[in-house]
Design a protein around this motif. Structure first.
Motif, PDB file in Angstrom:
ATOM      1  N   ALA A 149      19.590  40.006 -31.364  1.00 19.71           N
ATOM      2  CA  ALA A 149      19.150  40.146 -29.985  1.00 19.71           C
ATOM      3  C   ALA A 149      20.302  40.645 -29.112  1.00 19.71           C
ATOM      4  O   ALA A 149      21.436  40.218 -29.265  1.00 19.71           O
ATOM      5  CB  ALA A 149      18.643  38.814 -29.456  1.00 19.71           C
ATOM      6  N   HIS A 150      19.988  41.563 -28.240  1.00 17.86           N
ATOM      7  CA  HIS A 150      20.981  42.053 -27.287  1.00 17.86           C
ATOM      8  C   HIS A 150      20.785  41.339 -25.962  1.00 17.86           C
ATOM      9  O   HIS A 150      19.683  41.274 -25.438  1.00 17.86           O
ATOM     10  CB  HIS A 150      20.840  43.559 -27.065  1.00 17.86           C
ATOM     11  CG  HIS A 150      21.263  44.372 -28.237  1.00 17.86           C
ATOM     12  ND1 HIS A 150      22.579  44.542 -28.567  1.00 17.86           N
ATOM     13  CD2 HIS A 150      20.546  45.046 -29.160  1.00 17.86           C
ATOM     14  CE1 HIS A 150      22.661  45.301 -29.633  1.00 17.86           C
ATOM     15  NE2 HIS A 150      21.434  45.615 -30.024  1.00 17.86           N
ATOM     16  N   HIS A 151      21.866  40.813 -25.431  1.00 18.67           N
ATOM     17  CA  HIS A 151      21.810  40.141 -24.151  1.00 18.67           C
ATOM     18  C   HIS A 151      22.230  41.107 -23.057  1.00 18.67           C
ATOM     19  O   HIS A 151      23.045  41.991 -23.271  1.00 18.67           O
ATOM     20  CB  HIS A 151      22.727  38.917 -24.147  1.00 18.67           C
ATOM     21  CG  HIS A 151      22.286  37.867 -25.132  1.00 18.67           C
ATOM     22  ND1 HIS A 151      21.263  36.999 -24.857  1.00 18.67           N
ATOM     23  CD2 HIS A 151      22.717  37.563 -26.379  1.00 18.67           C
ATOM     24  CE1 HIS A 151      21.082  36.200 -25.886  1.00 18.67           C
ATOM     25  NE2 HIS A 151      21.940  36.525 -26.831  1.00 18.67           N
ATOM     26  N   SER A 152      21.679  40.912 -21.876  1.00 22.74           N
ATOM     27  CA  SER A 152      21.996  41.785 -20.749  1.00 22.74           C
ATOM     28  C   SER A 152      23.411  41.545 -20.253  1.00 22.74           C
ATOM     29  O   SER A 152      24.011  40.501 -20.496  1.00 22.74           O
ATOM     30  CB  SER A 152      21.015  41.543 -19.594  1.00 22.74           C
ATOM     31  OG  SER A 152      19.712  41.873 -19.994  1.00 22.74           O
ATOM     32  N   ARG A 178      21.196  46.349 -18.563  1.00 25.51           N
ATOM     33  CA  ARG A 178      21.645  47.011 -19.795  1.00 25.51           C
ATOM     34  C   ARG A 178      22.093  46.007 -20.835  1.00 25.51           C
ATOM     35  O   ARG A 178      22.695  44.980 -20.499  1.00 25.51           O
ATOM     36  CB  ARG A 178      22.809  47.947 -19.493  1.00 25.51           C
ATOM     37  CG  ARG A 178      22.462  49.081 -18.568  1.00 25.51           C
ATOM     38  CD  ARG A 178      21.812  50.224 -19.267  1.00 25.51           C
ATOM     39  NE  ARG A 178      22.743  50.720 -20.268  1.00 25.51           N
ATOM     40  CZ  ARG A 178      22.378  51.333 -21.372  1.00 25.51           C
ATOM     41  NH1 ARG A 178      21.113  51.551 -21.616  1.00 25.51           N
ATOM     42  NH2 ARG A 178      23.253  51.753 -22.242  1.00 25.51           N
ATOM     43  N   PRO A 179      21.839  46.286 -22.117  1.00 21.09           N
ATOM     44  CA  PRO A 179      22.381  45.414 -23.162  1.00 21.09           C
ATOM     45  C   PRO A 179      23.890  45.501 -23.196  1.00 21.09           C
ATOM     46  O   PRO A 179      24.472  46.548 -22.948  1.00 21.09           O
ATOM     47  CB  PRO A 179      21.775  45.950 -24.458  1.00 21.09           C
ATOM     48  CG  PRO A 179      21.001  47.152 -24.115  1.00 21.09           C
ATOM     49  CD  PRO A 179      21.007  47.348 -22.643  1.00 21.09           C
ATOM     50  N   TRP A 180      24.528  44.395 -23.521  1.00 19.98           N
ATOM     51  CA  TRP A 180      25.983  44.302 -23.495  1.00 19.98           C
ATOM     52  C   TRP A 180      26.476  43.692 -24.788  1.00 19.98           C
ATOM     53  O   TRP A 180      26.045  42.613 -25.183  1.00 19.98           O
ATOM     54  CB  TRP A 180      26.396  43.477 -22.295  1.00 19.98           C
ATOM     55  CG  TRP A 180      27.856  43.386 -22.054  1.00 19.98           C
ATOM     56  CD1 TRP A 180      28.795  44.337 -22.270  1.00 19.98           C
ATOM     57  CD2 TRP A 180      28.565  42.272 -21.529  1.00 19.98           C
ATOM     58  NE1 TRP A 180      30.023  43.908 -21.905  1.00 19.98           N
ATOM     59  CE2 TRP A 180      29.918  42.629 -21.441  1.00 19.98           C
ATOM     60  CE3 TRP A 180      28.190  41.004 -21.110  1.00 19.98           C
ATOM     61  CZ2 TRP A 180      30.887  41.763 -20.982  1.00 19.98           C
ATOM     62  CZ3 TRP A 180      29.155  40.153 -20.640  1.00 19.98           C
ATOM     63  CH2 TRP A 180      30.496  40.542 -20.568  1.00 19.98           C
ATOM     64  N   ARG A 181      27.405  44.369 -25.444  1.00 18.07           N
ATOM     65  CA  ARG A 181      27.961  43.870 -26.700  1.00 18.07           C
ATOM     66  C   ARG A 181      28.828  42.627 -26.492  1.00 18.07           C
ATOM     67  O   ARG A 181      28.960  41.809 -27.364  1.00 18.07           O
ATOM     68  CB  ARG A 181      28.816  44.938 -27.360  1.00 18.07           C
ATOM     69  CG  ARG A 181      28.026  46.083 -27.860  1.00 18.07           C
ATOM     70  CD  ARG A 181      28.934  47.024 -28.593  1.00 18.07           C
ATOM     71  NE  ARG A 181      28.225  48.248 -28.903  1.00 18.07           N
ATOM     72  CZ  ARG A 181      28.746  49.231 -29.557  1.00 18.07           C
ATOM     73  NH1 ARG A 181      29.982  49.175 -29.974  1.00 18.07           N
ATOM     74  NH2 ARG A 181      28.040  50.305 -29.816  1.00 18.07           N
ATOM     75  N   ALA A 197      28.291  40.115 -24.661  1.00 20.63           N
ATOM     76  CA  ALA A 197      27.539  38.908 -24.294  1.00 20.63           C
ATOM     77  C   ALA A 197      27.590  37.891 -25.419  1.00 20.63           C
ATOM     78  O   ALA A 197      27.545  38.220 -26.597  1.00 20.63           O
ATOM     79  CB  ALA A 197      26.101  39.264 -23.972  1.00 20.63           C
TER      80      ALA A 197
END
Length: 126
Positions: free
Chosen positions: A2-5, A119-122, A124
């Motif tokens: 899952a990608h977190h904002s 936006r997704p953030w790595r 996070a």
């Protein structure tokens, strides 16, 4: 996976708020104490001080829309690849641009900064 904002943590948010407040305070000081005071303008015709040089530099920069352009470029980079450093720089440039006569470009940059929260953030955690 899952990608977190993009959302800064508590410590990072405190630093970002402090730097944004500093940039906003500096811009307000420059605008209302140096640029809009006619007495400062008249004094700078005869004196060469650091205040007069700062005033001349800021006038040259906002005449070329430098504050707005820097804010817009930094906000676009933040939108493409979110990072805390780029967000902080974009926020500071946006604050300065909104106060020092580059409203249109800095306003668009502020909108892009708001969109960057989605936006997704790595970086996070979670």
């Amino acid at each position: 996976m899952a990608h977190h904002s993009f959302l800064p943590g508590a410590r990072a948010a405190n630093v970002i708020i402090a730097l944004g407040a500093f940039a906003l305070g500096w811009a307000i000081y420059v605008r209302y104490a140096l640029l809009e005071q006619s007495s400062v303008g008249l004094a700078c015709r005869t004196l060469e001080t650091m205040t007069c040089e700062t005033r001349a530099l800021v006038i040259a920069l906002f005449s070329q829309s430098a504050f707005g352009i820097v804010a817009l470029v930094a906000a676009l980079l933040q939108l493409v690849r979110p990072s805390l450093v780029m967000f902080t720089l974009a926020l500071m440039a946006t604050c300065m641009g909104l106060v020092i006569y580059n409203n249109s470009l800095a306003g668009v940059a502020g909108g892009l900064l708001l969109i960057s929260f989605a936006r997704p953030w790595r970086g996070a955690r979670g």
